[in-house]
Design a protein around this motif. Sequence first.
Motif, PDB file in Angstrom:
ATOM      1  N   ALA A 161       0.927  -1.042   0.047  1.00  0.00           N
ATOM      2  CA  ALA A 161       0.046   0.051  -0.127  1.00  0.00           C
ATOM      3  C   ALA A 161       0.762   0.994   0.046  1.00  0.00           C
ATOM      4  N   TYR A 162       0.633   2.203  -0.789  1.00  0.00           N
ATOM      5  CA  TYR A 162       1.426   3.161  -1.001  1.00  0.00           C
ATOM      6  C   TYR A 162       0.858   4.599  -1.195  1.00  0.00           C
ATOM      7  N   THR A 163       1.322   5.701  -1.043  1.00  0.00           N
ATOM      8  CA  THR A 163       0.844   7.120  -1.291  1.00  0.00           C
ATOM      9  C   THR A 163       1.826   7.770  -1.361  1.00  0.00           C
ATOM     10  N   TYR A 164       1.828   8.891  -2.438  1.00  0.00           N
ATOM     11  CA  TYR A 164       2.826   9.803  -2.696  1.00  0.00           C
ATOM     12  C   TYR A 164       2.093  10.935  -3.072  1.00  0.00           C
ATOM     13  N   GLU A 165       2.354  12.248  -2.384  1.00  0.00           N
ATOM     14  CA  GLU A 165       1.872  13.475  -2.619  1.00  0.00           C
ATOM     15  C   GLU A 165       2.665  14.087  -3.975  1.00  0.00           C
ATOM     16  N   ALA A 180       1.016  24.802  -3.062  1.00  0.00           N
ATOM     17  CA  ALA A 180       1.621  25.580  -2.006  1.00  0.00           C
ATOM     18  C   ALA A 180       2.668  24.769  -0.905  1.00  0.00           C
ATOM     19  N   GLY A 181       3.721  25.086  -0.472  1.00  0.00           N
ATOM     20  CA  GLY A 181       4.788  24.431   0.262  1.00  0.00           C
ATOM     21  C   GLY A 181       5.348  23.292  -0.464  1.00  0.00           C
ATOM     22  N   LYS A 182       5.301  23.280  -1.850  1.00  0.00           N
ATOM     23  CA  LYS A 182       5.881  22.236  -2.420  1.00  0.00           C
ATOM     24  C   LYS A 182       7.071  22.803  -3.306  1.00  0.00           C
ATOM     25  N   PRO A 183       7.806  22.155  -3.920  1.00  0.00           N
ATOM     26  CA  PRO A 183       9.127  22.680  -4.704  1.00  0.00           C
ATOM     27  C   PRO A 183       8.619  23.059  -5.950  1.00  0.00           C
ATOM     28  N   PHE A 184       7.452  22.572  -6.462  1.00  0.00           N
ATOM     29  CA  PHE A 184       7.271  22.955  -7.986  1.00  0.00           C
ATOM     30  C   PHE A 184       5.825  23.819  -7.922  1.00  0.00           C
ATOM     31  N   LEU A 185       5.806  24.568  -8.756  1.00  0.00           N
ATOM     32  CA  LEU A 185       4.407  25.640  -9.103  1.00  0.00           C
ATOM     33  C   LEU A 185       3.621  25.872  -7.786  1.00  0.00           C
ATOM     34  N   ASN A 186       4.433  26.612  -7.266  1.00  0.00           N
ATOM     35  CA  ASN A 186       4.009  26.658  -5.576  1.00  0.00           C
ATOM     36  C   ASN A 186       3.519  28.254  -5.472  1.00  0.00           C
ATOM     37  N   SER A 187       3.105  28.938  -6.514  1.00  0.00           N
ATOM     38  CA  SER A 187       2.413  30.192  -6.727  1.00  0.00           C
ATOM     39  C   SER A 187       0.845  29.886  -5.825  1.00  0.00           C
ATOM     40  N   ARG A 200      -4.864  26.160  -6.529  1.00  0.00           N
ATOM     41  CA  ARG A 200      -6.138  25.108  -6.380  1.00  0.00           C
ATOM     42  C   ARG A 200      -6.292  24.545  -7.676  1.00  0.00           C
ATOM     43  N   VAL A 201      -5.332  24.555  -8.491  1.00  0.00           N
ATOM     44  CA  VAL A 201      -5.364  23.894  -9.664  1.00  0.00           C
ATOM     45  C   VAL A 201      -4.502  22.638  -9.478  1.00  0.00           C
ATOM     46  N   VAL A 202      -3.079  22.999  -9.250  1.00  0.00           N
ATOM     47  CA  VAL A 202      -2.025  22.089  -9.306  1.00  0.00           C
ATOM     48  C   VAL A 202      -1.985  21.487  -7.843  1.00  0.00           C
ATOM     49  N   GLY A 203      -2.164  21.984  -6.789  1.00  0.00           N
ATOM     50  CA  GLY A 203      -1.829  21.648  -5.421  1.00  0.00           C
ATOM     51  C   GLY A 203      -2.849  20.385  -4.965  1.00  0.00           C
ATOM     52  N   PHE A 241      -3.945  -4.650  -9.197  1.00  0.00           N
ATOM     53  CA  PHE A 241      -3.387  -3.407  -8.897  1.00  0.00           C
ATOM     54  C   PHE A 241      -4.511  -2.493  -8.855  1.00  0.00           C
ATOM     55  N   ASP A 242      -4.559  -1.708  -7.788  1.00  0.00           N
ATOM     56  CA  ASP A 242      -5.631  -0.662  -7.651  1.00  0.00           C
ATOM     57  C   ASP A 242      -4.811   0.512  -7.452  1.00  0.00           C
ATOM     58  N   VAL A 243      -5.002   1.604  -8.429  1.00  0.00           N
ATOM     59  CA  VAL A 243      -4.422   2.670  -8.174  1.00  0.00           C
ATOM     60  C   VAL A 243      -5.407   4.025  -8.215  1.00  0.00           C
ATOM     61  N   SER A 244      -5.315   5.047  -7.458  1.00  0.00           N
ATOM     62  CA  SER A 244      -5.864   6.143  -7.352  1.00  0.00           C
ATOM     63  C   SER A 244      -5.294   7.550  -7.443  1.00  0.00           C
ATOM     64  N   LEU A 245      -6.197   8.309  -7.960  1.00  0.00           N
ATOM     65  CA  LEU A 245      -5.432   9.670  -8.218  1.00  0.00           C
ATOM     66  C   LEU A 245      -6.468  10.623  -7.307  1.00  0.00           C
ATOM     67  N   LEU A 246      -5.995  11.328  -6.013  1.00  0.00           N
ATOM     68  CA  LEU A 246      -6.810  11.861  -5.433  1.00  0.00           C
ATOM     69  C   LEU A 246      -6.565  13.440  -5.205  1.00  0.00           C
ATOM     70  N   LYS A 247      -7.369  14.446  -5.103  1.00  0.00           N
ATOM     71  CA  LYS A 247      -7.275  15.841  -4.930  1.00  0.00           C
ATOM     72  C   LYS A 247      -7.795  16.391  -3.575  1.00  0.00           C
ATOM     73  N   ASP A 248      -7.006  16.994  -3.050  1.00  0.00           N
ATOM     74  CA  ASP A 248      -7.346  17.607  -1.791  1.00  0.00           C
ATOM     75  C   ASP A 248      -7.484  19.237  -1.978  1.00  0.00           C
ATOM     76  N   THR A 249      -8.619  19.546  -1.798  1.00  0.00           N
ATOM     77  CA  THR A 249      -9.057  21.114  -1.885  1.00  0.00           C
ATOM     78  C   THR A 249      -9.768  21.426  -0.693  1.00  0.00           C
ATOM     79  N   PRO A 250      -8.961  22.574  -0.070  1.00  0.00           N
ATOM     80  CA  PRO A 250      -9.531  23.010   0.972  1.00  0.00           C
ATOM     81  C   PRO A 250     -10.607  24.261   0.476  1.00  0.00           C
ATOM     82  N   ILE A 251     -11.827  24.120   1.346  1.00  0.00           N
ATOM     83  CA  ILE A 251     -13.020  24.690   0.972  1.00  0.00           C
ATOM     84  C   ILE A 251     -12.937  26.314   1.494  1.00  0.00           C
ATOM     85  N   THR A 252     -12.319  26.387   2.423  1.00  0.00           N
ATOM     86  CA  THR A 252     -12.250  27.821   3.321  1.00  0.00           C
ATOM     87  C   THR A 252     -10.966  28.435   3.165  1.00  0.00           C
TER      88      THR A 252
END
Length: 177
Positions: free
Chosen positions: A62-66, A71-78, A83-86, A166-177
């Motif tokens: 079982a594995y997870t990779y952010e 924001a707070g990441k090395p690339f495209l952190n503006s 909201r789109v890439v983070g 193999f079960d693979v998923s792509l997840l998006k965490d978007t804060p609402i406020t």
Amino acid sequence: TIHQLQLEAIKRYSSGFSFQIEYSWNRSLDNTPVVGFGQDPYNHSLDRGNSDQVRRHIFSAAYTYELPFGAGKPFLNSSSLNRVVGGWQVAGITYLRTGQPFSVGFSASQAGWIANRADVTKVGNLSRDERNINRWFDASGYSIPAPFTFGNSARNHLFGPGDIVFDVSLLKDTPIT
């Protein structure tokens, strides 16, 4: 009789990556089928064999990779792109398992005949390259025993095909406020 080896490796969350890997080797022998009954009700030792439904090798991961974007990441952190890439993660679970044990059986043709396992007449030579889902073992090495006798093949002496999942998923965490 049960013999088992279990190994596990865990990598806690760091640098956006975590995983848990497990391996299990199992050897289980008994003389009691899970479903149905033994071949000879007066001699349970003839049913000693691999336990029903116990796979010999099981590997799971079982594995997870952010993803390193936003924001707070090395690339495209503006903040305008966040909201789109983070907040994206890739996660998955992988299983590799050998097959379950089974017996070569037959349907008795005469009323009152309770035998359910075939006779071994010769050792078949089916190479791994010849195996497929329709021909997993050499059936020509088995025959129906004489009427009202018990077959001489051991219980669960063959193992079916394994599986890879193999079960693979792509997840998006978007804060609402």
